[in-house]
Write an enzyme that holds these catalytic residues in place. Structure first.
Site, PDB file in Angstrom:
ATOM      1  N   TYR A  93       2.201  12.801  59.141  1.00  0.00           N
ATOM      2  CA  TYR A  93       3.188  13.742  59.704  1.00  0.00           C
ATOM      3  C   TYR A  93       2.740  15.183  59.501  1.00  0.00           C
ATOM      4  CZ  TYR A  93       7.918  15.550  60.675  1.00  0.00           C
ATOM      5  OH  TYR A  93       9.015  16.202  61.200  1.00  0.00           O
ATOM      6  N   SER A 135       7.491  21.592  62.604  1.00  0.00           N
ATOM      7  CA  SER A 135       8.283  21.335  61.388  1.00  0.00           C
ATOM      8  C   SER A 135       7.859  22.353  60.340  1.00  0.00           C
ATOM      9  CB  SER A 135       7.962  19.917  60.884  1.00  0.00           C
ATOM     10  OG  SER A 135       8.460  19.719  59.582  1.00  0.00           O
TER      11      SER A 135
HETATM   12  P1  NAD Z   1      15.291  11.230  65.835  1.00  0.00           P
HETATM   13  O1  NAD Z   1      14.737   9.986  65.212  1.00  0.00           O
HETATM   14  O2  NAD Z   1      16.763  11.498  65.756  1.00  0.00           O
HETATM   15  O3  NAD Z   1      14.880  11.322  67.365  1.00  0.00           O
HETATM   16  C1  NAD Z   1      13.592  11.009  67.794  1.00  0.00           C
HETATM   17  C2  NAD Z   1      13.599  10.798  69.289  1.00  0.00           C
HETATM   18  O4  NAD Z   1      12.295  10.397  69.700  1.00  0.00           O
HETATM   19  C3  NAD Z   1      14.556   9.681  69.743  1.00  0.00           C
HETATM   20  O5  NAD Z   1      15.124  10.037  70.985  1.00  0.00           O
HETATM   21  C4  NAD Z   1      13.612   8.480  69.905  1.00  0.00           C
HETATM   22  O6  NAD Z   1      14.107   7.497  70.795  1.00  0.00           O
HETATM   23  C5  NAD Z   1      12.400   9.177  70.466  1.00  0.00           C
HETATM   24  N1  NAD Z   1      11.163   8.403  70.335  1.00  0.00           N
HETATM   25  C6  NAD Z   1      10.686   7.754  69.242  1.00  0.00           C
HETATM   26  N2  NAD Z   1       9.536   7.136  69.544  1.00  0.00           N
HETATM   27  C7  NAD Z   1       9.267   7.417  70.852  1.00  0.00           C
HETATM   28  C8  NAD Z   1       8.212   7.073  71.741  1.00  0.00           C
HETATM   29  N3  NAD Z   1       7.173   6.306  71.357  1.00  0.00           N
HETATM   30  N4  NAD Z   1       8.270   7.520  73.019  1.00  0.00           N
HETATM   31  C9  NAD Z   1       9.311   8.283  73.436  1.00  0.00           C
HETATM   32  N5  NAD Z   1      10.336   8.659  72.629  1.00  0.00           N
HETATM   33  C10 NAD Z   1      10.304   8.220  71.350  1.00  0.00           C
HETATM   34  O7  NAD Z   1      14.448  12.417  65.168  1.00  0.00           O
HETATM   35  P2  NAD Z   1      14.732  13.988  64.999  1.00  0.00           P
HETATM   36  O8  NAD Z   1      14.980  14.238  63.567  1.00  0.00           O
HETATM   37  O9  NAD Z   1      15.686  14.477  66.009  1.00  0.00           O
HETATM   38  O10 NAD Z   1      13.282  14.555  65.281  1.00  0.00           O
HETATM   39  C11 NAD Z   1      12.914  15.188  66.491  1.00  0.00           C
HETATM   40  C12 NAD Z   1      11.691  16.049  66.236  1.00  0.00           C
HETATM   41  O11 NAD Z   1      11.992  17.046  65.272  1.00  0.00           O
HETATM   42  C13 NAD Z   1      10.492  15.270  65.683  1.00  0.00           C
HETATM   43  O12 NAD Z   1       9.304  15.757  66.264  1.00  0.00           O
HETATM   44  C14 NAD Z   1      10.534  15.598  64.207  1.00  0.00           C
HETATM   45  O13 NAD Z   1       9.265  15.505  63.615  1.00  0.00           O
HETATM   46  C15 NAD Z   1      11.032  17.037  64.247  1.00  0.00           C
HETATM   47  N6  NAD Z   1      11.637  17.517  63.002  1.00  0.00           N
HETATM   48  C16 NAD Z   1      12.722  16.901  62.470  1.00  0.00           C
HETATM   49  C17 NAD Z   1      13.260  17.408  61.298  1.00  0.00           C
HETATM   50  C18 NAD Z   1      14.471  16.812  60.664  1.00  0.00           C
HETATM   51  O14 NAD Z   1      14.808  17.216  59.529  1.00  0.00           O
HETATM   52  N7  NAD Z   1      15.158  15.903  61.292  1.00  0.00           N
HETATM   53  C19 NAD Z   1      12.693  18.513  60.673  1.00  0.00           C
HETATM   54  C20 NAD Z   1      11.575  19.101  61.247  1.00  0.00           C
HETATM   55  C21 NAD Z   1      11.058  18.593  62.420  1.00  0.00           C
END
Ligand code: NAD
Length: 261
Positions: free
Chosen positions: A156, A143
């Site tokens: 985080y 991130s």
């Molecule tokens: P999201 O909530 O849409 O998806 C998260 C996924 O992880 C889902 O498929 C969920 O079912 C799964 N998950 C949650 N807990 C779990 C567990 N214990 N075991 C297995 N799977 C599990 O989130 P996102 O925004 O798509 O985030 C995905 C990644 O990207 C994360 O690592 C997040 O930190 C990172 N990220 C997101 C953003 C953003 O702005 N959305 C920015 C930077 C980084």
């Protein structure tokens, strides 16, 4: 179809960024192991739909990745069902916001377990197979918070900084093995994880969700635009390509200029 014959395991791919990346890899011909939580019927529809759309094998395993055993079991399931793991995308992640003094211990433990330790366990389980084949791609979704901090996100930010450290160590160890290890550092992506933060802010500030979207972007990003799962899928595909074979140990930002400041 640059990834025909390869198997990609994308953690947390039932939603958001992981799903966008899984679809991009399948579009390049990779067989895909999906993982994550959600409604069983919807996940099956997603799995079957991807198989049909991209003419690849798509499997699903709902392992909970908050334990090392869960992660190792998922890697083994991909090996058993699809024949190996050539591309590992460590993406599953969760968020919780509170000041350090108020941060619940249980939330700290849960975020470190999934956002950081699962990355270590995933790499540990997948590396032997990649080394044996002399080819592999590990892409860890960190991130902008892997590079800079924001208030109220202690677990985080600590986990994501740790992901970048682990990425660099694995990249050094695998430098001459045919396996590259990189991280992607997205800025704001409008996924369920961020939608919840926006809704919480709208409730707390008595404003609208649309107003909070604009505020959220403009607080951090010079560019007032969300990165999309499709953008991140395209970057992941590039990191899997031959053109990227000497790119390793790098944190690739895709963040609307967030960390340029
Ligand atoms: P999201 O909530 O849409 O998806 C998260 C996924 O992880 C889902 O498929 C969920 O079912 C799964 N998950 C949650 N807990 C779990 C567990 N214990 N075991 C297995 N799977 C599990 O989130 P996102 O925004 O798509 O985030 C995905 C990644 O990207 C994360 O690592 C997040 O930190 C990172 N990220 C997101 C953003 C953003 O702005 N959305 C920015 C930077 C980084």
């Amino acid at each position: 179809m640059a990834l025909k014959g390869k198997v990609a395991l994308v953690t947390g791919s039932t939603s958001g960024i992981g799903l966008g990346i899984a679809r991009a890899l399948a579009a390049q011909g990779a067989d895909v192991m999906l993982n994550g939580f959600g409604d069983a019927g919807q996940i099956e529809a997603l799995r079957a739909g991807m198989e049909k759309e991209f003419s690849v094998k798509v499997a699903y395993d709902g392992a909970d990745l908050s334990t090392g055993a869960g992660v190792a079991g998922l890697v083994k399931a991909a090996q058993d069902k699809l024949g190996g793991v050539d591309v590992l995308v460590n993406n599953a992640g969760i968020q919780f916001t509170a000041a350090v003094q108020d941060f619940p211990d249980e939330r700290w433990d849960a975020i470190i377990a999934l956002n950081l330790s699962a990355v270590f366990h995933g790499m540990k389980a997948a590396i032997p197979g990649m080394k044996a084949k002399g080819w592999g791609r590990i892409i860890n979704i960190a991130s902008a918070h892997g590079l800079v901090a924001s208030a109220n996100k202690v677990a985080y930010v600590a986990a994501k900084h740790g992901v970048l450290g682990a990425t660099k160590v694995a990249a050094l160890e695998l430098a001459n093995s045919g396996v590259t290890v990189n991280a992607i550092c997205p800025g704001w992506v409008l996924t369920p994880l961020v939608q919840k933060q926006i809704e919480d802010r709208a409730k707390a500030n008595g404003t609208s969700v649309d107003a909070e979207k604009v505020k959220l972007l403009s607080e951090k990003q010079p560019m007032h635009k969300f990165t999309t799962p499709e953008h991140l899928g395209a970057l992941t595909v590039f990191l899997c390509s031959d053109a990227a074979e000497t790119m390793t140990g790098v944190a690739h930002s895709m963040d609307g200029g967030w960390v340029a400041q």
